[in-house]
Design a protein around this motif. Structure first.
Motif, short mmCIF file in Angstrom:
data_model
loop_
_atom_site.label_atom_id
_atom_site.label_comp_id
_atom_site.label_asym_id
_atom_site.label_seq_id
_atom_site.Cartn_x
_atom_site.Cartn_y
_atom_site.Cartn_z
N MET A 12 -9.10 -2.85 -0.80
CA MET A 12 -10.33 -2.28 -1.37
C MET A 12 -10.33 -0.75 -1.28
O MET A 12 -10.66 -0.06 -2.24
CB MET A 12 -11.56 -2.84 -0.67
N PHE A 13 -9.93 -0.23 -0.12
CA PHE A 13 -9.97 1.22 0.05
C PHE A 13 -8.89 1.92 -0.78
O PHE A 13 -9.09 3.05 -1.23
CB PHE A 13 -9.89 1.61 1.53
N THR A 14 -7.76 1.24 -0.98
CA THR A 14 -6.72 1.83 -1.83
C THR A 14 -7.23 1.95 -3.27
O THR A 14 -7.11 3.01 -3.90
CB THR A 14 -5.43 0.97 -1.79
N ILE A 15 -7.81 0.86 -3.78
CA ILE A 15 -8.34 0.89 -5.16
C ILE A 15 -9.47 1.92 -5.26
O ILE A 15 -9.51 2.72 -6.19
CB ILE A 15 -8.85 -0.52 -5.56
N VAL A 38 -7.80 10.74 0.73
CA VAL A 38 -7.96 10.30 2.13
C VAL A 38 -8.16 8.78 2.18
O VAL A 38 -7.51 8.07 2.96
CB VAL A 38 -9.15 11.03 2.80
N LEU A 39 -9.06 8.28 1.33
CA LEU A 39 -9.37 6.84 1.35
C LEU A 39 -8.18 6.01 0.89
O LEU A 39 -7.92 4.93 1.44
CB LEU A 39 -10.60 6.54 0.49
N ALA A 40 -7.46 6.49 -0.13
CA ALA A 40 -6.30 5.74 -0.63
C ALA A 40 -5.22 5.67 0.46
O ALA A 40 -4.60 4.61 0.66
CB ALA A 40 -5.75 6.40 -1.89
N ALA A 41 -5.01 6.77 1.17
CA ALA A 41 -4.02 6.77 2.26
C ALA A 41 -4.44 5.82 3.37
O ALA A 41 -3.64 5.03 3.88
CB ALA A 41 -3.87 8.19 2.81
N PHE A 42 -5.73 5.88 3.75
CA PHE A 42 -6.26 4.98 4.78
C PHE A 42 -6.07 3.52 4.35
O PHE A 42 -5.62 2.68 5.13
CB PHE A 42 -7.74 5.28 5.03
N GLY A 43 -6.41 3.23 3.10
CA GLY A 43 -6.30 1.87 2.58
C GLY A 43 -4.86 1.38 2.59
O GLY A 43 -4.58 0.24 2.98
N ALA A 44 -3.93 2.26 2.20
CA ALA A 44 -2.52 1.86 2.14
C ALA A 44 -1.99 1.55 3.54
O ALA A 44 -1.30 0.54 3.75
CB ALA A 44 -1.70 2.98 1.50
N VAL A 45 -2.34 2.39 4.51
CA VAL A 45 -1.91 2.16 5.90
C VAL A 45 -2.48 0.84 6.42
O VAL A 45 -1.78 0.03 7.02
CB VAL A 45 -2.33 3.35 6.81
N MET A 46 -3.75 0.63 6.15
CA MET A 46 -4.43 -0.60 6.59
C MET A 46 -3.76 -1.83 5.97
O MET A 46 -3.52 -2.83 6.66
CB MET A 46 -5.90 -0.50 6.15
N PHE B 197 -18.55 -1.49 7.93
CA PHE B 197 -18.47 -0.38 8.88
C PHE B 197 -17.61 0.75 8.31
O PHE B 197 -18.01 1.92 8.31
CB PHE B 197 -17.89 -0.86 10.22
N PHE B 198 -16.42 0.39 7.82
CA PHE B 198 -15.52 1.42 7.26
C PHE B 198 -16.16 2.09 6.03
O PHE B 198 -16.00 3.29 5.81
CB PHE B 198 -14.16 0.82 6.89
N LEU B 199 -16.87 1.29 5.26
CA LEU B 199 -17.51 1.82 4.05
C LEU B 199 -18.63 2.81 4.41
O LEU B 199 -18.79 3.85 3.77
CB LEU B 199 -18.07 0.67 3.22
N ILE B 200 -19.40 2.49 5.45
CA ILE B 200 -20.48 3.38 5.88
C ILE B 200 -19.89 4.71 6.36
O ILE B 200 -20.40 5.78 6.02
CB ILE B 200 -21.33 2.69 6.99
#
Lengths: 58, 600
Positions: A12-15, A38-46, B197-200
């Protein structure tokens, strides 16, 4: 139980990040571009951590 | 303010993933333990984030932000004094009893330790409270979306009147929460709480960064606000020298001990997340892991609103009408920074407080910051984060309700010997009923606001003495069921009596107290609430001891695993240091003390 939660969160965070990056590049501080990266990198790592966790369990 | 395609796409993406998690987990829900307790198979870090996220509902994000705008950094006491110590206590000292006793809920622990009447009192009051809390969360979300006017355009395009936004918001949130809990039970709620949580964090963190950059960092805030708003302890010697209107003893004893331990240590809504952990060690670490993000939540929730009130008036509205949807110009002009003044709907005039100053609408602090700093794209993310916070609060209440209803009310009093499949079915039906009752509660809040205030007050009376019962039950084996029940009832009555005999400065007798007579006037409503809790707790504690001393205790053999002196200490020497609850607790306490010193 069942699903490794890091997979859907990572996906979800990558998209989400990529959507913001694209909008930041083609739309009219460019916060969409910066925060999207930032969010795409976080999502990919996750997501990768989730895949590794799932593989280890199997 | 008009949202664009990208904003709607982000909201849609969130809803797809939330429901996808529910559908993905459906096939794993085979027993009632899977549905109500997540099969006790969840890792500590997931339980920890769910523990904190279930508490990040509307009351937290909007309510605490409003308090931040009103009282300044002193609101952080609700975290650094009013949450962290209790979270450490429940993790280190209480989880061994909750988890080790194999109780499926907090009311069930009360039955194992005391008796049926004590469990019944707690289960019924808790089940009702969760429904009303969930309903209030729904109501707050729908009212906020209506006020922001972000959905006006799509409704116009669909030919629907703007007045339908409230109803559609309630219906949509109810259906989504119902679906993902009905399908995946507590596991689905916990997984979605982690996502929420992550979204917030993702939605609010850039807001803090942009805001601080705009006002010149923390120094800029300190320059533009009175000293009382940027120091948390400096004026706590007297209730008249700090914005909270409370002195340090009332704060530490009332908030830091009675109310905070009463919530974090006994409220099944949060304890349920720890009970779903995959081991005793994970259950004990759950509140300790949750304490780390909890201590930094003030920077996400309070800091943005301090920025909002420290902005100069002219910066607040560079383009009047575009960033102030639905807010009357008079409200903007009489406001403070980005916070508009409240408008009396009947006269169209600015509402004034008893000192003749404009009454500010602090509930709009966070939404106004989002609209002020976020362009389209990230605005969709910010609004989705707000929706996520409302939904995590609702889902937490619904999952706690369906468990307490099925195990502590239905299985105990209505149908004792049914099959596990029947209780699984009943859990799903309780989820449907819980969501429908929440919708009803949301509509009650729209029509009878005073009734909701009254109910909140009654629940506060019931909750205030609760920790006294648990403390004695877990740490004094002589405590009896009769003592516990009598203590709870008299503690509740003491809270009502204290409230009825006291009032806060400037308040009118009635829902705010003094409905029996006025024997004492507190400097603020907060001080009155804290002292009501102190009186309730002390009454419960003393009465429980006295009644226990004259009634027959249970034999030691029945209390093994339920009280401290008869329970083996959890062995954790084989664990690495970073996984030991005691080591984690030390880190959490040191960080909390540091934060208190930094913002002294």
């Amino acid at each position: 139980m069942g699903i490794d939660i890091r997979l859907p969160i990572g996906a979800m965070f990558t998209i989400l990040g990529l959507l913001l990056v694209i909008y930041g590049l083609v739309g009219d501080i460019n916060i969409n571009l910066i925060w999207g990266l930032v969010l795409a990198a976080f999502g990919a790592v996750m997501f990768l951590m989730g895949r590794k966790g799932s593989a280890l369990r199997q | 303010m008009n949202l664009t395609f990208i904003d709607w796409l982000i909201m849609l993406l969130y809803f797809v993933f939330v429901l996808g998690i529910g559908f993905g987990l459906k096939r794993y829900m085979k027993t009632s333990t899977d549905f109500f307790l997540a099969g006790r198979a969840i890792p500590a870090w997931i339980c920890g984030l769910a523990f904190i996220s279930a508490n990040l509902g509307a009351q937290e994000v909007i309510g605490m932000a409003a308090s931040g705008a009103k009282y300044g950094i002193g609101t952080s006491h609700f975290y650094w004094v009013g949450a962290i110590p209790a979270m450490v206590f429940v993790g280190i000292f209480m989880m061994p009893f909750y988890y080790g006793s194999k109780a499926r809920s907090v009311p069930e622990y009360l039955r194992l330790r005391f008796d049926e009447k004590t469990r019944g009192f707690n289960a019924i009051s808790f089940a009702m409270m969760t429904i009303f809390s969930s309903g209030i969360s729904m109501y707050a979300m729908a009212r906020l979306l209506e006020t922001l006017h972000v959905f006006d355009r799509p409704f116009q395009q669909l030919g629907l009147p703007a007045s339908h936004i409230f109803h559609v918001s309630i219906l949509a949130s109810a259906v989504i929460v119902l679906l993902y809990i009905f399908l995946g039970g507590l596991t689905s709620a916990i997984y979605n709480e982690v996502l929420q949580f992550f979204l917030i964090v993702a939605g609010f963190l850039p807001l803090v960064w942009l805001g601080l950059k705009n006002v010149g960092g923390w120094e800029g805030i300190q320059k533009s606000l009175p000293a009382g708003y940027t120091h948390s302890w400096a004026g706590m010697g007297s209730p008249h020298t700090n914005p909270l209107g409370v002195e340090w003893f009332g704060l530490v004893m009332g908030l830091g001990f009675v109310l905070s331990f009463g919530y974090w240590c006994t409220d099944f809504l949060v304890v349920q997340r720890a009970m779903a952990a995959n081991s005793m060690s994970a259950a004990r670490r759950t509140p300790l892991i949750a304490a780390v993000p909890k201590m930094f939540i003030p920077f996400l929730v309070i800091l943005p609103v301090l920025i909002a009130v420290s902005l100069p008036q002219m910066t607040a509205d560079p383009v009047a009408g575009i960033e102030t949807p639905g807010i009357a110009p008079a409200g903007i002009q009489a406001g403070k920074g980005l916070i508009p003044a409240k408008i009396d709907e009947s006269t169209g005039q600015v509402r004034l407080d008893r000192n003749g100053n404009p009454e500010l609408d602090y509930d709009l602090a966070v939404p106004r910051m989002l609209l002020h700093y976020f362009p389209t794209g990230i605005l969709g993310l910010g609004l989705t984060a707000l929706l996520a916070s409302f939904m995590s609060g609702m889902a937490g209440n619904v999952t706690a309700f369906n468990t307490v209803w099925t195990y502590d009310i239905y299985q105990s009093y209505i149908r004792k010997e049914a099959s596990d499949a029947h209780y699984l079915w009943m859990g799903r039906m309780a989820t449907v009923f819980g969501v429908l009752a929440s919708v009803l509660a949301a509509y009650v809040a729209t029509r009878f606001n005073n009734i909701m205030d009254m109910l909140q007050l009654v629940f506060a009376f019931v909750n205030a003495p609760l920790f006294g019962t648990f403390l004695l039950g877990m740490f004094w084996k002589r405590t009896t069921g009769h003592g516990a029940f009598t203590g709870l009832v008299t503690g509740t009555l003491a809270a009502a009596l204290h409230h009825g005999l006291t009032i806060s400065t400037g308040a009118v007798a009635g829902i705010k107290g003094g409905w029996i007579g006025i024997t004492h006037v507190y400097p603020s409503e907060m001080a009155q609430n804290f002292w009501t809790a102190i009186w309730a707790w002390c009454t419960c504690f003393v009465v429980t001891i006295l009644v226990s001393l004259v009634t027959k205790p249970r034999p030691d053999s029945e209390l093994v695993g339920l009280v401290y002196s008869l329970t083996a200490r959890p062995q954790e020497s084989h664990l690495p240091y970073f996984k030991r609850p005691a080591a984690l607790a030390v880190v959490v306490c040191v960080l909390t003390v540091l934060l208190n010193i930094i913002f002294w």
